[in-house]
Design a protein around this motif. Sequence first.
Motif, mmCIF file in Angstrom:
data_model
loop_
_atom_site.group_PDB
_atom_site.id
_atom_site.type_symbol
_atom_site.label_atom_id
_atom_site.label_comp_id
_atom_site.label_asym_id
_atom_site.label_seq_id
_atom_site.Cartn_x
_atom_site.Cartn_y
_atom_site.Cartn_z
ATOM 1 N N GLY A 5 1.121 -1.324 0.227
ATOM 2 C CA GLY A 5 -0.012 0.206 0.077
ATOM 3 C C GLY A 5 1.136 1.035 -0.223
ATOM 4 N N ASN A 7 0.670 5.133 1.635
ATOM 5 C CA ASN A 7 0.305 6.543 2.739
ATOM 6 C C ASN A 7 0.751 7.524 2.612
ATOM 7 O OD1 ASN A 7 -0.532 7.365 5.113
ATOM 8 N ND2 ASN A 7 0.367 6.345 6.133
ATOM 9 N N LYS A 8 0.847 8.288 1.753
ATOM 10 C CA LYS A 8 1.373 9.310 1.421
ATOM 11 C C LYS A 8 0.307 10.671 1.217
ATOM 12 C CE LYS A 8 5.053 11.536 -1.365
ATOM 13 N NZ LYS A 8 5.730 11.376 -3.150
ATOM 14 N N VAL A 9 0.908 11.786 1.697
ATOM 15 C CA VAL A 9 -0.003 13.153 1.619
ATOM 16 C C VAL A 9 1.057 14.008 1.568
ATOM 17 C CG1 VAL A 9 -1.087 14.467 3.089
ATOM 18 C CG2 VAL A 9 -1.314 11.454 3.839
ATOM 19 N N ARG A 83 2.544 11.223 5.780
ATOM 20 C CA ARG A 83 1.947 10.454 5.552
ATOM 21 C C ARG A 83 0.646 10.574 7.160
ATOM 22 N NH1 ARG A 83 3.643 7.442 10.493
ATOM 23 N NH2 ARG A 83 5.749 7.553 10.978
ATOM 24 N N LEU A 84 -0.162 9.850 7.096
ATOM 25 C CA LEU A 84 -1.695 9.802 7.942
ATOM 26 C C LEU A 84 -1.181 9.176 8.928
ATOM 27 C CD1 LEU A 84 -5.002 9.221 5.429
ATOM 28 C CD2 LEU A 84 -3.692 11.751 7.261
ATOM 29 N N GLN A 85 -1.526 9.507 9.922
ATOM 30 C CA GLN A 85 -1.540 8.426 11.163
ATOM 31 C C GLN A 85 -2.509 8.283 12.091
ATOM 32 O OE1 GLN A 85 2.666 7.899 12.878
ATOM 33 N NE2 GLN A 85 1.867 9.081 15.004
ATOM 34 N N THR A 86 -3.090 7.837 12.817
ATOM 35 C CA THR A 86 -4.189 7.807 13.544
ATOM 36 C C THR A 86 -2.986 7.394 14.781
ATOM 37 O OG1 THR A 86 -5.572 7.039 12.056
ATOM 38 C CG2 THR A 86 -6.129 7.107 14.205
ATOM 39 N N THR A 100 -6.333 11.341 13.771
ATOM 40 C CA THR A 100 -5.773 11.080 12.867
ATOM 41 C C THR A 100 -4.731 12.243 12.527
ATOM 42 O OG1 THR A 100 -6.949 9.439 12.022
ATOM 43 C CG2 THR A 100 -5.950 10.945 10.112
ATOM 44 N N ILE A 102 -1.535 14.754 10.378
ATOM 45 C CA ILE A 102 -0.275 14.268 9.240
ATOM 46 C C ILE A 102 0.984 13.934 9.634
ATOM 47 C CG2 ILE A 102 0.654 15.310 6.746
ATOM 48 C CD1 ILE A 102 -2.071 15.835 6.416
#
Length: 180
Positions: A5, A7-9, A83-86, A100, A102
């Motif tokens: 996958g 996970n990039k913002v 990256r998104l992190q929760t 959540t 970035i």
Amino acid sequence: MASRGVNKVILIGNLGADPEVRYTQNSTAIANLSIATSETWKDKQTGEPREQTEWHRCVAYRRLAEIAGEYLKKGSKVYVEGRLQTRKWTGQDNVERYTTEIVINEMQMLDSRGGPQGGPQGGPAQGQGYGGGQQGNYGGQQQQQRPVPQPSQQSQQPQQKPAEPAPFSPDTDFDDDIPF
């Protein structure tokens, strides 16, 4: 393809407030940023322009956090990658909550040195990116500034034009394994 996958913002927006910088017990800098991005369009039914602003909670660590705290202010235009992190945390009322955000690993200040409030926007290396520091240059390409040669008062002789390089001719004999 990407079996694990992606996970990039990537955001380009404006800070809604000055960055909040704090330090952990072992002196690691952490900066919280609130970045606004806006989308505009024309309403099909009324013809009126519409705008929707989205707010993004972002966090930077270590040197990147210190740079954000020093050079960014409310209203600063900034480009960030991350990256998104929760994460889970417990509030004062002992209720578990989730946030959540970035996690920034690259940052580019987009304002000029004057900035929107006339502060020191752009930082010491204006036009260079700041990142996680994996190569030690904080994600930016190191560029040497060369002094512009000033015309000498003593030499009034016309300068000779340098010889022009031969025109580029691409190699048309392609024999590669690219399938497209």
